[in-house]
Structures are given as C-alpha cells and as structure tokens.
Write a protein that holds these residues in place. Structure first.
Motif, PDB file in Angstrom:
ATOM      1  N   TRP A 109       0.811  -1.219   0.000  1.00 14.12           N
ATOM      2  CA  TRP A 109       0.000   0.000   0.000  1.00 14.12           C
ATOM      3  C   TRP A 109       0.840   1.263   0.000  1.00 14.12           C
ATOM      4  O   TRP A 109       0.377   2.314  -0.456  1.00 14.12           O
ATOM      5  N   LEU A 110       2.054   1.218   0.501  1.00 12.87           N
ATOM      6  CA  LEU A 110       2.903   2.405   0.513  1.00 12.87           C
ATOM      7  C   LEU A 110       3.278   2.835  -0.903  1.00 12.87           C
ATOM      8  O   LEU A 110       3.605   3.998  -1.145  1.00 12.87           O
ATOM      9  N   GLU A 111       3.229   1.902  -1.845  1.00 12.03           N
ATOM     10  CA  GLU A 111       3.549   2.222  -3.231  1.00 12.03           C
ATOM     11  C   GLU A 111       2.295   2.477  -4.061  1.00 12.03           C
ATOM     12  O   GLU A 111       2.379   2.678  -5.277  1.00 12.03           O
ATOM     13  N   ALA A 112       1.141   2.444  -3.421  1.00 10.93           N
ATOM     14  CA  ALA A 112      -0.118   2.579  -4.154  1.00 10.93           C
ATOM     15  C   ALA A 112      -0.519   4.037  -4.330  1.00 10.93           C
ATOM     16  O   ALA A 112      -0.122   4.905  -3.561  1.00 10.93           O
ATOM     17  N   GLY A 113      -1.309   4.291  -5.339  1.00 11.85           N
ATOM     18  CA  GLY A 113      -1.955   5.579  -5.518  1.00 11.85           C
ATOM     19  C   GLY A 113      -3.433   5.425  -5.229  1.00 11.85           C
ATOM     20  O   GLY A 113      -3.938   4.309  -5.080  1.00 11.85           O
ATOM     21  N   TRP A 114      -4.136   6.524  -5.132  1.00 12.91           N
ATOM     22  CA  TRP A 114      -5.565   6.435  -4.882  1.00 12.91           C
ATOM     23  C   TRP A 114      -6.313   7.553  -5.587  1.00 12.91           C
ATOM     24  O   TRP A 114      -5.754   8.597  -5.911  1.00 12.91           O
ATOM     25  N   THR A 115      -7.572   7.286  -5.809  1.00 13.84           N
ATOM     26  CA  THR A 115      -8.481   8.267  -6.388  1.00 13.84           C
ATOM     27  C   THR A 115      -9.651   8.426  -5.439  1.00 13.84           C
ATOM     28  O   THR A 115     -10.216   7.435  -4.972  1.00 13.84           O
ATOM     29  N   THR A 116      -9.989   9.671  -5.119  1.00 17.15           N
ATOM     30  CA  THR A 116     -11.095   9.927  -4.195  1.00 17.15           C
ATOM     31  C   THR A 116     -12.319  10.403  -4.959  1.00 17.15           C
ATOM     32  O   THR A 116     -12.219  11.178  -5.908  1.00 17.15           O
ATOM     33  N   TYR A 117     -13.473   9.891  -4.521  1.00 15.18           N
ATOM     34  CA  TYR A 117     -14.750  10.258  -5.111  1.00 15.18           C
ATOM     35  C   TYR A 117     -15.701  10.677  -3.992  1.00 15.18           C
ATOM     36  O   TYR A 117     -15.726  10.041  -2.938  1.00 15.18           O
ATOM     37  N   PRO A 118     -16.517  11.695  -4.200  1.00 13.20           N
ATOM     38  CA  PRO A 118     -17.513  12.046  -3.186  1.00 13.20           C
ATOM     39  C   PRO A 118     -18.564  10.949  -3.076  1.00 13.20           C
ATOM     40  O   PRO A 118     -18.938  10.323  -4.076  1.00 13.20           O
ATOM     41  N   LEU A 119     -19.036  10.700  -1.860  1.00 11.43           N
ATOM     42  CA  LEU A 119     -20.070   9.694  -1.654  1.00 11.43           C
ATOM     43  C   LEU A 119     -21.444  10.193  -2.081  1.00 11.43           C
ATOM     44  O   LEU A 119     -22.367   9.399  -2.241  1.00 11.43           O
ATOM     45  N   GLY A 120     -21.579  11.487  -2.231  1.00  7.69           N
ATOM     46  CA  GLY A 120     -22.859  12.016  -2.673  1.00  7.69           C
ATOM     47  C   GLY A 120     -23.246  13.247  -1.887  1.00  7.69           C
ATOM     48  O   GLY A 120     -22.707  13.506  -0.804  1.00  7.69           O
ATOM     49  N   PRO A 121     -24.189  14.034  -2.409  1.00  5.99           N
ATOM     50  CA  PRO A 121     -24.612  15.265  -1.738  1.00  5.99           C
ATOM     51  C   PRO A 121     -25.095  15.003  -0.326  1.00  5.99           C
ATOM     52  O   PRO A 121     -25.855  14.074  -0.071  1.00  5.99           O
ATOM     53  N   GLY A 122     -24.623  15.847   0.604  1.00  5.05           N
ATOM     54  CA  GLY A 122     -25.095  15.755   1.972  1.00  5.05           C
ATOM     55  C   GLY A 122     -24.389  14.755   2.850  1.00  5.05           C
ATOM     56  O   GLY A 122     -24.581  14.755   4.063  1.00  5.05           O
ATOM     57  N   THR A 123     -23.563  13.883   2.276  1.00  2.00           N
ATOM     58  CA  THR A 123     -22.913  12.854   3.104  1.00  2.00           C
ATOM     59  C   THR A 123     -21.661  13.368   3.779  1.00  2.00           C
ATOM     60  O   THR A 123     -21.234  12.814   4.786  1.00  2.00           O
TER      61      THR A 123
END
Length: 316
Positions: free
Chosen positions: A80-94
């Motif tokens: 995991w230290l070599e991993a990248g990530w992409t973040t997505y919103p869970l949705g309005p209001g969350t």
C-alpha cells in the motif's frame, strides 16, 4: 457468495433473499475540506509528502497518507505504501468520500472517510481486495453480466446509508436498478432506498454516531487475523445458535484461537440477510475498533465494531 459473478457468493430464497460475503477528530482548524459535490475525482499517492513546515495534516490526502502508512504495517496491506488512490464524493449531503487504491493497474482496497462537524476527518471503514467498495470495475462487469439496459446519460449514484447498507443506483431504460456496492449483486431494495431518501437519512449521517472512528493521529495498537472461511460450511447460525457474546474481547479471542465466527445482519428493512465470516480485527489508539469481514475476492472489509453490534449477531 456462490454465483456466476463471485466465488462463495450466492443468492438464495428462504422467506427472504439471502446472500453473504465470504471469503478524535484531528486538525480541526487547519483542515481543508474538498468539495463534496465535485464531479471530477482526484488522484494522489502515499509517496507524496505532506506540505513542509506543517505539524498537522492539512488536506484530505494528507490524512489519507497517514492512515495508509499505519495500515501498511499490518497483514493484508502489503504494497500500500507504493499505491496511488483516487477519491470520489459519496454524494450530496454525506460529507464523505471513498478512496480507491490501485497499484500497477490493480485495485488494492478502499477507505471511507467522513468529515466531522468541527472540520477534521475520521476513517469510517476500510478494506482490502481486488473488488473494493464502490469499484467501478466491478459495477461495469456486473452490468454486462446481468445484461442491464442502463441510461448512459445518467451517472451511477453511490448510496451510502451506513457501512453495512451500501449500493449502486443505476437508472435503466425502464426501471431503476440497485446493485451491492461490493459484489455487484442485484438487490430488491428500491423501497428501502426510497424510504431512506424520503426521510433524508442521507443528510443526517453523523460519523460520531457510528462509534469511535480512527483519526489520522491514531495508531493501530492491536490486531489479529485468521484464515478466511465459508459461513455455509457450518450453518448452525441459521438456527440462531450458539450466539457469541457481543463483547469485543470475545471476538478477539475467537480470532486468536481461529474459531469460526459468522456475523449476520438483516438489512434493508429486513429484506436481505447477509452472512460474513469474521477473520480479523484492528484496534486503534483512540479506542476505534474495526472487525474484519472476509470477502470472497480474498479481501477484507474492516467495519466499526459498534456498527456490527447495532445491526446483527455473531454466531459460532
């Protein structure tokens, strides 16, 4: 589960639809919250350092990076230290996000992160495996597998009621489809989702109500794991006995002794019964406790123990 879509997974009819999966807020005044309504995901990696001259994490990615460095010390999070990530919103209001981790083109797992009312972030849940929560790869595979006719002009929507009730909502050409956010299984939960929306539960998800959750300053103080197992190898839990005490210590002891404990919960207004094999746990320094539920993809979902206590039962 045992279906055409996934290993142990199965969808069974027995009076209700049954399927299972087998194998302190920090920096309150210095945290920059990303825009939850943003349509475009953002990408980062653990290799990127936190900003210089900063004693506290500032951005969401800074907090994620600290959690990654901590879980990477434990079994199942190798690489995991070599991993990248992409973040997505869970949705309005969350006021929440899902971070999907990837390395060399392969998905490794996920984090669910919640913003707190005072401006920090908490780790709502997390997990490993090639089919993480809200994986678009899994979703697309199952849309094709089921032959669903989807309105391509409407983006799939993430529905995150709580850690145990998570689905994709897809607008079809004739009807709305709901798929399990991990396995991609079709679910008959339209009435439950409608009720949730009408009561605006999605705007009232307060992370503190989920119980103690790990802040980015917390460290893992204790952990344990055992080999995954198929809950249907021993179906005594279907008879509601024997029940394991709902004390964390007893669950920890069962894992240490490699005693098979099955967690079950009737979700979505008691229309769907889930059964999971308990395979691990992690205890953080701020008293946040997560129990690992095995996935048939070979991964594990770490759910807050307090949530499991509230929604279901543990059986030997």
């Amino acid at each position: 589960m045992k279906t055409a879509a996934s290993g142990f997974a199965s969808l069974m009819i027995m009076s209700l639809i049954l399927f299972y999966l087998v194998p302190s807020a920090g920096s309150a005044n210095q945290t920059a919250l990303p825009e939850t309504g943003a349509l475009e995901p953002t990408s980062s990696s653990a290799a990127e350092p936190t900003p210089p001259h900063s004693d506290q994490p500032v951005t969401l990615d800074d907090h994620i990076r600290l959690w990654v460095k901590e879980v990477a010390r434990t079994s199942g999070f190798e690489g995991w230290l070599e991993a990248g990530w992409t973040t997505y919103p869970l949705g309005p209001g969350t006021h929440g996000w899902v971070a999907i981790f990837e390395k060399d083109g392969q998905e490794l797992g996920y984090f669910i992160i919640h913003a707190t009312e005072i401006g920090g972030f908490l780790l709502g849940e997390y997990g490993t495996g090639s089919s993480p929560l809200f994986s678009e790869a899994t979703l697309n595979h199952n849309v094709s597998l089921y032959g669903l006719h989807v309105n391509k002009e409407v983006q799939p929507q993430k529905i995150y009621m709580d850690p145990l009730q998570t689905v994709w909502q897809l607008e079809g050409t004739e009807e709305t489809h709901y798929l399990d956010a991990v396995t991609g299984e079709l679910l008959p939960v339209s009435e439950t989702v409608s009720l949730w929306r009408s009561n605006q539960f999605h705007t009232a998800l307060v992370p503190e109500a989920l119980g103690p959750l790990a802040s980015s300053s917390a460290v893992i103080q204790a952990s344990g794991s055992m080999p995954p197992f198929d809950p249907f190898e021993n179906t005594d839990w279907m008879l509601h006995k024997p029940v394991v005490s709902h004390e964390l210590h007893d669950i920890m002891q069962a894992v240490h002794h490699e005693a098979n404990v099955t967690f079950t919960a009737k979700l979505f207004e008691h229309t769907v019964l889930y059964a999971f094999g308990v395979s691990s746990y992690q205890i953080w320094s701020n008293k946040a406790a997560y129990v690992g539920l095995s996935l048939d993809t070979g991964g594990v979902r770490y759910i807050p123990f307090s949530v499991l206590q509230r929604y279901g039962n543990f059986f030997l």
